[in-house]
Design a protein around this motif. Structure first.
Motif, PDB file in Angstrom:
ATOM      1  N   UNK B 119       0.816  -1.210   0.000  1.00 52.80           N
ATOM      2  CA  UNK B 119       0.000   0.000   0.000  1.00 52.80           C
ATOM      3  C   UNK B 119       0.852   1.263   0.000  1.00 52.80           C
ATOM      4  N   UNK B 120       2.194   1.093  -0.054  1.00 52.35           N
ATOM      5  CA  UNK B 120       3.062   2.256   0.142  1.00 52.35           C
ATOM      6  C   UNK B 120       3.298   3.027  -1.155  1.00 52.35           C
ATOM      7  N   UNK B 121       4.136   4.035  -1.060  1.00 55.84           N
ATOM      8  CA  UNK B 121       4.302   4.956  -2.194  1.00 55.84           C
ATOM      9  C   UNK B 121       5.250   4.451  -3.275  1.00 55.84           C
ATOM     10  N   UNK B 122       4.850   4.504  -4.512  1.00 57.68           N
ATOM     11  CA  UNK B 122       5.707   4.741  -5.670  1.00 57.68           C
ATOM     12  C   UNK B 122       4.811   5.366  -6.743  1.00 57.68           C
ATOM     13  N   UNK B 123       5.321   5.514  -7.971  1.00 56.21           N
ATOM     14  CA  UNK B 123       4.510   6.251  -8.967  1.00 56.21           C
ATOM     15  C   UNK B 123       4.054   5.370 -10.120  1.00 56.21           C
ATOM     16  N   UNK B 124       4.070   4.059  -9.889  1.00 56.75           N
ATOM     17  CA  UNK B 124       3.682   3.145 -10.963  1.00 56.75           C
ATOM     18  C   UNK B 124       2.228   3.355 -11.387  1.00 56.75           C
ATOM     19  N   UNK B 125       1.374   3.720 -10.436  1.00 53.17           N
ATOM     20  CA  UNK B 125      -0.066   3.827 -10.757  1.00 53.17           C
ATOM     21  C   UNK B 125      -0.349   4.905 -11.795  1.00 53.17           C
ATOM     22  N   UNK B 126       0.152   6.127 -11.559  1.00 49.93           N
ATOM     23  CA  UNK B 126      -0.166   7.195 -12.514  1.00 49.93           C
ATOM     24  C   UNK B 126       0.660   7.066 -13.795  1.00 49.93           C
ATOM     25  N   UNK B 127       1.897   6.577 -13.652  1.00 51.54           N
ATOM     26  CA  UNK B 127       2.712   6.400 -14.858  1.00 51.54           C
ATOM     27  C   UNK B 127       2.036   5.396 -15.802  1.00 51.54           C
ATOM     28  N   UNK B 128       1.361   4.404 -15.231  1.00 55.71           N
ATOM     29  CA  UNK B 128       0.654   3.418 -16.062  1.00 55.71           C
ATOM     30  C   UNK B 128      -0.498   4.048 -16.829  1.00 55.71           C
ATOM     31  N   UNK B 129      -0.917   5.254 -16.431  1.00 51.66           N
ATOM     32  CA  UNK B 129      -2.025   5.942 -17.128  1.00 51.66           C
ATOM     33  C   UNK B 129      -1.491   7.041 -18.041  1.00 51.66           C
ATOM     34  N   UNK B 130      -0.218   6.983 -18.328  1.00 49.97           N
ATOM     35  CA  UNK B 130       0.466   8.017 -19.100  1.00 49.97           C
ATOM     36  C   UNK B 130      -0.240   8.358 -20.420  1.00 49.97           C
ATOM     37  N   UNK B 131      -0.700   7.348 -21.136  1.00 47.23           N
ATOM     38  CA  UNK B 131      -1.203   7.574 -22.499  1.00 47.23           C
ATOM     39  C   UNK B 131      -2.719   7.722 -22.572  1.00 47.23           C
ATOM     40  N   UNK B 132      -3.362   8.007 -21.426  1.00 48.90           N
ATOM     41  CA  UNK B 132      -4.821   8.119 -21.437  1.00 48.90           C
ATOM     42  C   UNK B 132      -5.307   9.508 -21.838  1.00 48.90           C
ATOM     43  N   UNK B 133      -4.387  10.424 -22.148  1.00 41.75           N
ATOM     44  CA  UNK B 133      -4.812  11.745 -22.606  1.00 41.75           C
ATOM     45  C   UNK B 133      -5.107  12.719 -21.479  1.00 41.75           C
ATOM     46  N   UNK B 134      -4.649  12.396 -20.265  1.00 36.96           N
ATOM     47  CA  UNK B 134      -4.804  13.306 -19.129  1.00 36.96           C
ATOM     48  C   UNK B 134      -3.519  14.117 -18.954  1.00 36.96           C
ATOM     49  N   UNK B 135      -3.691  15.383 -18.583  1.00 34.83           N
ATOM     50  CA  UNK B 135      -2.556  16.165 -18.118  1.00 34.83           C
ATOM     51  C   UNK B 135      -2.096  15.547 -16.804  1.00 34.83           C
ATOM     52  N   UNK B 136      -0.793  15.410 -16.626  1.00 37.71           N
ATOM     53  CA  UNK B 136      -0.275  14.857 -15.363  1.00 37.71           C
ATOM     54  C   UNK B 136       0.729  15.819 -14.753  1.00 37.71           C
ATOM     55  N   UNK B 137       0.396  16.317 -13.563  1.00 34.30           N
ATOM     56  CA  UNK B 137       1.296  17.214 -12.837  1.00 34.30           C
ATOM     57  C   UNK B 137       1.758  16.522 -11.560  1.00 34.30           C
ATOM     58  N   UNK B 138       3.023  16.716 -11.188  1.00 31.73           N
ATOM     59  CA  UNK B 138       3.573  16.063  -9.995  1.00 31.73           C
ATOM     60  C   UNK B 138       4.025  17.117  -8.988  1.00 31.73           C
ATOM     61  N   UNK B 139       3.552  16.985  -7.756  1.00 28.11           N
ATOM     62  CA  UNK B 139       3.837  17.969  -6.710  1.00 28.11           C
ATOM     63  C   UNK B 139       4.982  17.502  -5.826  1.00 28.11           C
TER      64      UNK B 139
END
Lengths: 86, 397
Positions: B119-139
């Motif tokens: 359940x801990x942190x990494x960024x695999x979840x959003x990176x896996x949605x890279x090509x879905x046409x969403x803007x992705x900003x990282x804080x």
């Protein structure tokens, strides 16, 4: 015609966009065999068969997709599906 | 009182930002994996603090995002939040949101995906949605995550953009940490973020279809227009950050931010909460005479190709850090994108990639220090070593 972002369309666009181009087979109508029952017009899923004043029918090839339901249901074999050469 | 600092949880900071952005529909699946963001929003709703808004408790993340498709198409300002498996369950609908050009804003509290269960942190979840046409900003920190939420609405709803936006913040490290922040003021937010006025919306008096059929004669052009919007977003993300700075007096960079890159021989590139650790290490190694700089990538989609080329052109070695891996390529996504940005240009700098911090593994300063030492070796030899896990436990494999 320019497309609108998001695939937004107003209703009734098929009045402009003719969809008959999808057809591979077209119905061939033999008026001599027709018994004027009107079944084909009733069952056409695309409303592409219209009855005339004399109760014969005409096909609207701007929208007929060539599904063949009319030919299948015709009780007097007045409609035959033939390969459409383009 | 303006600029009053208060100590709250990262999730609360974001929830508060959402509140003052005046959303009309919030939907969320309230069970694991989830964060306190939607819990706080539901409390705000119960206390009557969000006027003209509907909060929908749904039965899955698939429904959470689907509900927002309808709400956004009807002209509502919409928000949801999710993480890890929840985001993966949304996958199919994410394409529908972007394809219908609906400016949904969603916070992703970045967490690892199963299996194995983690359940801990990494960024695999959003990176896996890279090509879905969403803007992705990282804080980088919780203040930025909160401020970025308002910026995301501003960019997403822009008439020249009309794209959904994900605000990605590292799960636990940011979502559950208590930090002193300045919560967005309602009057300043109203000044910053105009009312959402869509050109097309669902209305029984003026019927419309969204995402209608597109056969091979038109489908390509819809994709082309989505890419054009992403191109336009490059400038708008910069502008949203500048405008934010003018009103609130806080700035974190636009598409990217740089730290001591002017004379840097080694430039590290990364996204998210790891940035703070890297800055600390850079300060330390600079006192030892090693010229290291940092490029923080805020916008991963659209990817700021030109800004990155400009920032790294004078470097001797580039190092990318990724909390994700594209299995089968042995690279993190940032490494792949940076290499691709520099290919077919005059810039010929070795690019080294390191994957680290997977499944919540801590990234201590010594790991960054070790990476800098390897970069120094590459600087001498001119040959970049192959991408590798920086924090692999050899004793387990």
């Amino acid at each position: 015609m320019k497309i609108i972002i998001g695939g937004v369309v107003e209703p009734g666009t098929t009045r402009v966009n003719k969809t008959g181009g999808w057809r591979n087979f077209k119905p061939l109508y033999n008026q001599d065999k027709c018994i004027k029952c009107g079944l084909c017009s009733l069952l056409c899923p695309d409303c592409s068969i219209e009855e005339t004043e004399e109760k014969y029918v005409v096909f609207d090839f701007d929208f007929c997709k060539g599904c063949g339901i009319c030919a299948n249901e015709c009780p007097s074999d007045a409609i035959e599906m033939v390969l459409e050469e383009k | 009182m303006k600029n009053k600092m208060t100590v709250v949880e990262g999730s609360y900071t974001v929830a508060h930002s959402v509140k003052v952005c005046r959303p009309n529909v919030i939907s969320a699946y309230p069970i694991t994996p989830q964060t306190h963001i939607v819990e706080d929003l539901s409390q705000f709703m119960a206390d009557g603090e969000i006027p003209n808004c509907e909060y929908i408790n749904v039965e899955s993340e698939f429904s959470a995002i689907s509900a927002l498709v309808g709400a956004s198409a009807a002209g509502a300002r919409t928000y949801s939040s999710t993480t890890s498996q929840g985001l993966e369950l949304m996958h199919e609908v994410l394409f529908n949101v972007s394809g219908m050009r609906l400016p949904v804003v969603m916070t992703v509290a970045n967490r690892a995906v199963s299996a194995p269960i983690n359940i801990w942190n990494d960024q695999q979840d959003s990176i896996s949605q890279r090509d879905t046409g969403w803007i992705q900003l990282y804080a980088e920190d919780t203040q930025e995550a909160g401020d970025m939420t308002a910026q995301a609405f501003k960019v997403a709803e822009d008439k020249e953009i009309k794209l959904p936006a994900m605000v990605c913040m590292d799960g636990f490290i940011l979502s559950h940490v208590y930090e002193p922040v300045i919560l967005l003021e309602q009057d300043l937010t109203d000044e910053y973020l105009p009312k959402y006025e869509p050109e097309y919306f669902l209305d029984t008096k003026n019927p419309m279809t969204f995402g209608a059929f597109a056969d091979p004669t038109t489908y390509t052009e819809f994709r082309y227009l989505q890419q054009k919007a992403m191109d336009n977003a490059l400038e708008k993300i910069e502008k949203a950050a500048d405008d934010f700075n003018k009103i609130f007096g806080r700035y974190y960079g636009g598409l990217i931010d740089t730290y001591k890159t002017e004379d840097a021989e080694i430039i590290i590139m990364a996204m998210g909460s790891i940035i703070g650790t890297i800055k600390d290490v850079i300060d330390k190694v600079r006192s030892d005479g090693i010229k290291v700089g940092l490029v923080k990538v805020r916008s991963f989609r659209p990817f700021p190709v030109e800004a990155i080329r400009k920032a790294v052109a004078e470097a001797s070695v580039i190092v990318t850090l990724d909390k994700n891996i594209s299995l089968g390529l042995n690279e993190g996504a940032l490494l792949t994108e940076v290499k691709s940005s520099l290919y077919n240009t005059d810039i010929s700098v070795p690019v080294m990639g390191f994957m680290l911090g997977h499944g919540g593994r801590d990234i201590p300063r010594r790991t960054i220090r070790m990476i800098i030492d390897k970069a120094k070796d590459t600087m001498r030899s001119g040959i970049a070593v192959e991408s590798e896990f920086a924090d692999l436990r050899g004793d387990l494999v």
